[in-house]
Design a protein around this motif. Structure first.
Motif, PDB file in Angstrom:
ATOM      1  N   GLU A   1       0.826  -1.205   0.000  1.00 51.25           N
ATOM      2  CA  GLU A   1       0.000   0.000   0.000  1.00 51.25           C
ATOM      3  C   GLU A   1       0.864   1.260   0.000  1.00 51.25           C
ATOM      4  O   GLU A   1       0.591   2.214  -0.715  1.00 51.25           O
ATOM      5  CB  GLU A   1      -0.916  -0.007   1.227  1.00 51.25           C
ATOM      6  N   ALA A   2       1.952   1.238   0.786  1.00 47.33           N
ATOM      7  CA  ALA A   2       2.852   2.390   0.836  1.00 47.33           C
ATOM      8  C   ALA A   2       3.520   2.604  -0.520  1.00 47.33           C
ATOM      9  O   ALA A   2       3.695   3.748  -0.960  1.00 47.33           O
ATOM     10  CB  ALA A   2       3.895   2.187   1.934  1.00 47.33           C
TER      11      ALA A   2
ATOM     12  N   CYS B   1       0.881   4.002  -3.075  1.00 40.69           N
ATOM     13  CA  CYS B   1       0.444   5.374  -2.757  1.00 40.69           C
ATOM     14  C   CYS B   1       1.598   6.357  -2.752  1.00 40.69           C
ATOM     15  O   CYS B   1       1.383   7.566  -2.745  1.00 40.69           O
ATOM     16  CB  CYS B   1      -0.246   5.402  -1.395  1.00 40.69           C
TER      17      CYS B   1
ATOM     18  N   THR C   1       3.752   6.706  -0.296  1.00 39.96           N
ATOM     19  CA  THR C   1       3.998   7.215   1.061  1.00 39.96           C
ATOM     20  C   THR C   1       5.218   6.521   1.657  1.00 39.96           C
ATOM     21  O   THR C   1       5.793   5.616   1.065  1.00 39.96           O
ATOM     22  CB  THR C   1       2.770   6.955   1.975  1.00 39.96           C
ATOM     23  N   LYS C   2       5.564   6.971   2.852  1.00 45.76           N
ATOM     24  CA  LYS C   2       6.730   6.427   3.543  1.00 45.76           C
ATOM     25  C   LYS C   2       6.485   4.967   3.921  1.00 45.76           C
ATOM     26  O   LYS C   2       5.408   4.595   4.367  1.00 45.76           O
ATOM     27  CB  LYS C   2       6.985   7.255   4.799  1.00 45.76           C
TER      28      LYS C   2
END
Length: 180
Positions: free
Chosen positions: A159-160, A163, A165-166
């Motif tokens: 998921e990171a 997306c 993200t970190k």
């Protein structure tokens, strides 16, 4: 007008209602005033007795909550599995935990081998463990628990990445961080 119901014309008697099978009713006929009061008391007593028996039966069938003692072997319900359809055949119960501490109000701290879990578990989500396969069953259960933990971590990483993200911090599996 015949003043008879269609049922009476076909079968030659008055119809019996379903409720009359449970609570016997008296035939509808004229009751003289002397008999009326005695019949009314008898019928009222019979209804009260039936209702009290039904209440007692219902009270006896109420499931009492399970109380656990320190050291009991328990399984923890996997609540996330109820809300997902993807793991339809996955086990619904996790781990082989031991009750470490009773906190009151049916809340318990759990222990997996020598590590104490951070989260508190309510008694509604626990059930007593009954050994089937001995030590082999325990090992299989722990493998399943580790696998579920690793899959959840992989899903967070995926998921990171999608997306942008970190990335979540990675750590080795331990029973303490498995409940996060």
């Amino acid at each position: 007008m015949t003043q008879f119901t269609p049922f009476e014309l076909v079968y030659g008697r008055k119809a019996t209602l379903p409720i009359e099978r449970v609570i016997l009713s008296y035939p509808t006929k004229t009751i003289n005033e002397e008999n009326f009061e005695a019949t009314l008391y008898q019928r009222t007593y019979q209804l009260i007795e039936t209702l009290e028996n039904n209440r007692r039966t219902a009270a006896d069938n109420i499931k009492q909550p399970m109380e656990f003692k320190i050291g009991d072997q328990v399984l923890l319900h996997h609540t996330k599995a109820e809300k997902q359809w993807s793991g339809k055949f996955d086990p619904k119960w996790d781990g082989l935990f031991h009750i470490h501490k009773a906190l009151g109000n049916r809340a318990y701290k759990l222990r997996l081998e020598d590590r104490i879990l951070k989260k508190v578990a309510h008694g509604n989500w626990l059930k007593i463990y009954h050994a089937e396969g001995g030590k082999e069953g325990d090992k299989e259960r722990e493998k399943s628990y580790k696998r579920r933990y690793l899959v959840s971590k992989l899903e967070k990483i995926k998921e990171a990445l999608t997306c942008g993200t970190k990335l979540p911090k990675t750590e080795e599996w331990t029973p303490d961080n498995a409940q996060e």
